[in-house]
Design a protein around this motif. Structure first.
Motif, PDB file in Angstrom:
ATOM      1  N   ASP A  27     -26.866  41.695  22.045  1.00  7.52           N
ATOM      2  CA  ASP A  27     -25.580  41.208  21.554  1.00  7.52           C
ATOM      3  C   ASP A  27     -24.490  42.212  21.904  1.00  7.52           C
ATOM      4  O   ASP A  27     -24.762  43.253  22.507  1.00  7.52           O
ATOM      5  N   MET A  28     -23.249  41.916  21.500  1.00  7.88           N
ATOM      6  CA  MET A  28     -22.120  42.772  21.849  1.00  7.88           C
ATOM      7  C   MET A  28     -22.225  44.145  21.172  1.00  7.88           C
ATOM      8  O   MET A  28     -21.832  45.157  21.746  1.00  7.88           O
ATOM      9  N   HIS A  29     -22.757  44.166  19.960  1.00  7.37           N
ATOM     10  CA  HIS A  29     -22.921  45.453  19.277  1.00  7.37           C
ATOM     11  C   HIS A  29     -23.876  46.347  20.061  1.00  7.37           C
ATOM     12  O   HIS A  29     -23.609  47.543  20.256  1.00  7.37           O
ATOM     13  N   ASN A  30     -24.974  45.764  20.504  1.00  4.70           N
ATOM     14  CA  ASN A  30     -25.946  46.507  21.288  1.00  4.70           C
ATOM     15  C   ASN A  30     -25.355  46.972  22.611  1.00  4.70           C
ATOM     16  O   ASN A  30     -25.606  48.090  23.074  1.00  4.70           O
ATOM     17  N   GLU A  90     -21.484  53.443  24.584  1.00  8.75           N
ATOM     18  CA  GLU A  90     -21.044  54.646  23.882  1.00  8.75           C
ATOM     19  C   GLU A  90     -22.023  55.796  24.137  1.00  8.75           C
ATOM     20  O   GLU A  90     -21.597  56.941  24.371  1.00  8.75           O
ATOM     21  N   PRO A 122     -18.297  35.434  23.898  1.00 10.59           N
ATOM     22  CA  PRO A 122     -18.862  36.784  24.045  1.00 10.59           C
ATOM     23  C   PRO A 122     -19.588  36.994  25.369  1.00 10.59           C
ATOM     24  O   PRO A 122     -19.598  38.114  25.902  1.00 10.59           O
ATOM     25  N   PHE A 174     -22.073  47.585  23.375  1.00 10.64           N
ATOM     26  CA  PHE A 174     -21.107  48.682  23.240  1.00 10.64           C
ATOM     27  C   PHE A 174     -21.776  49.952  22.710  1.00 10.64           C
ATOM     28  O   PHE A 174     -21.313  51.062  22.992  1.00 10.64           O
ATOM     29  N   SER A 175     -22.851  49.796  21.961  1.00 14.89           N
ATOM     30  CA  SER A 175     -23.596  50.954  21.500  1.00 14.89           C
ATOM     31  C   SER A 175     -24.221  51.682  22.686  1.00 14.89           C
ATOM     32  O   SER A 175     -24.197  52.919  22.761  1.00 14.89           O
ATOM     33  N   ARG A 176     -24.748  50.902  23.624  1.00  9.44           N
ATOM     34  CA  ARG A 176     -25.329  51.508  24.819  1.00  9.44           C
ATOM     35  C   ARG A 176     -24.258  52.176  25.676  1.00  9.44           C
ATOM     36  O   ARG A 176     -24.466  53.265  26.222  1.00  9.44           O
ATOM     37  N   ASN A 231     -11.026  45.813  26.038  1.00  5.86           N
ATOM     38  CA  ASN A 231     -10.949  45.269  24.673  1.00  5.86           C
ATOM     39  C   ASN A 231      -9.533  44.809  24.342  1.00  5.86           C
ATOM     40  O   ASN A 231      -9.331  43.795  23.670  1.00  5.86           O
TER      41      ASN A 231
END
Length: 241
Positions: free
Chosen positions: A209-212, A218, A182, A214-216, A171
């Motif tokens: 998407d990017m949120h999904n 994490e 992205p 990085f959530s995975r 990051n």
């Protein structure tokens, strides 16, 4: 003759005429003509002459208050300063033409010197882009080295590096890439990680998407850390024995 600090000085010839006399008016007219002549030459007489008439006559919106922006002293990235300056000015409702004469107001120290303005030809600056290019060129030595997308794709998780540490480093490097797609960041993450199970998960079920994404990651990191803590706890009795 006038006396100053105990010394006698002579008036220059052009000061020996009486105020309001014809000679005085002629001298004043000659000075005005000289100023006009200098402004027509290929160098700046003042900072203002670098701007076109459209820029000089532009007025800020009624009630507009100049925002508080960090002064630029020439030691940080000039592009970063201009981006911050542009964002705040647009947010306040100022047009791009209003940006141009406002830039000098936010300079300090050596950057406040007018020398780089003096290199601009009279009436040559008609837009924020033009002045921005001159500004960046003058402070190029302070410019941060920008990364390209290929640099990001080359990053790999080190053998002794945790997934969390790798994501933090990725990051950080991504912030140095201008106009980062992205998709490229996703590819860099997927190709850079060493964890086979997480990589397999991304291939079999690609994040939306990017949120999904990085959530995975994490969730996977938390799982790995919990399992590692459990294994460490199970080994404690063995160490005592």
């Amino acid at each position: 003759m006038p006396i100053m600090f105990g010394r006698t000085i002579k008036r220059p010839p052009w000061r020996q005429c009486k105020v309001g006399s014809r000679d005085d008016l002629q001298v004043g007219q000659a000075l005005n003509n000289k100023v006009m002549e200098l402004q027509e030459q290929d160098f700046n007489f003042t900072i203002d002459t670098a701007f076109t008439k459209e820029i000089r006559v532009e007025r800020l919106p009624k009630g507009f208050k100049m925002p508080t922006i960090e002064q630029y002293g020439g030691t940080i990235d000039p592009e970063a300063h201009l981006e911050s300056f542009k964002f705040v000015m647009l947010f306040r409702g100022a047009s791009r033409r209003h940006h141009v004469p406002s830039i000098p107001l936010y300079l300090e120290g050596l950057a406040k010197s007018t020398e780089w303005f003096e290199c601009l030809k009279p009436r040559s600056v008609s837009s924020f882009v033009q002045l921005g290019r001159a500004f960046i060129a003058n402070f190029m030595s302070s410019r941060v080295d920008r990364k390209i997308m290929a640099n990001l794709l080359a990053i790999r998780q080190r053998s002794n590096e945790t997934l969390r540490a790798f994501l933090t480093r990725l990051n950080s490097e991504a912030l140095k890439v201008w106009d980062l797609d992205p998709i490229v960041k996703f590819q860099a993450l997927r190709s850079g990680i060493r964890d086979v199970e997480l990589k397999k998960s991304m291939i079999m079920d690609e994040p939306a998407d990017m949120h999904n994404l990085f959530s995975r990651c994490e969730k996977h990191i938390n799982l790995v850390e919990v399992l590692a803590a459990k294994q460490e706890k199970e080994r404690e009795p063995e160490k005592k024995n």
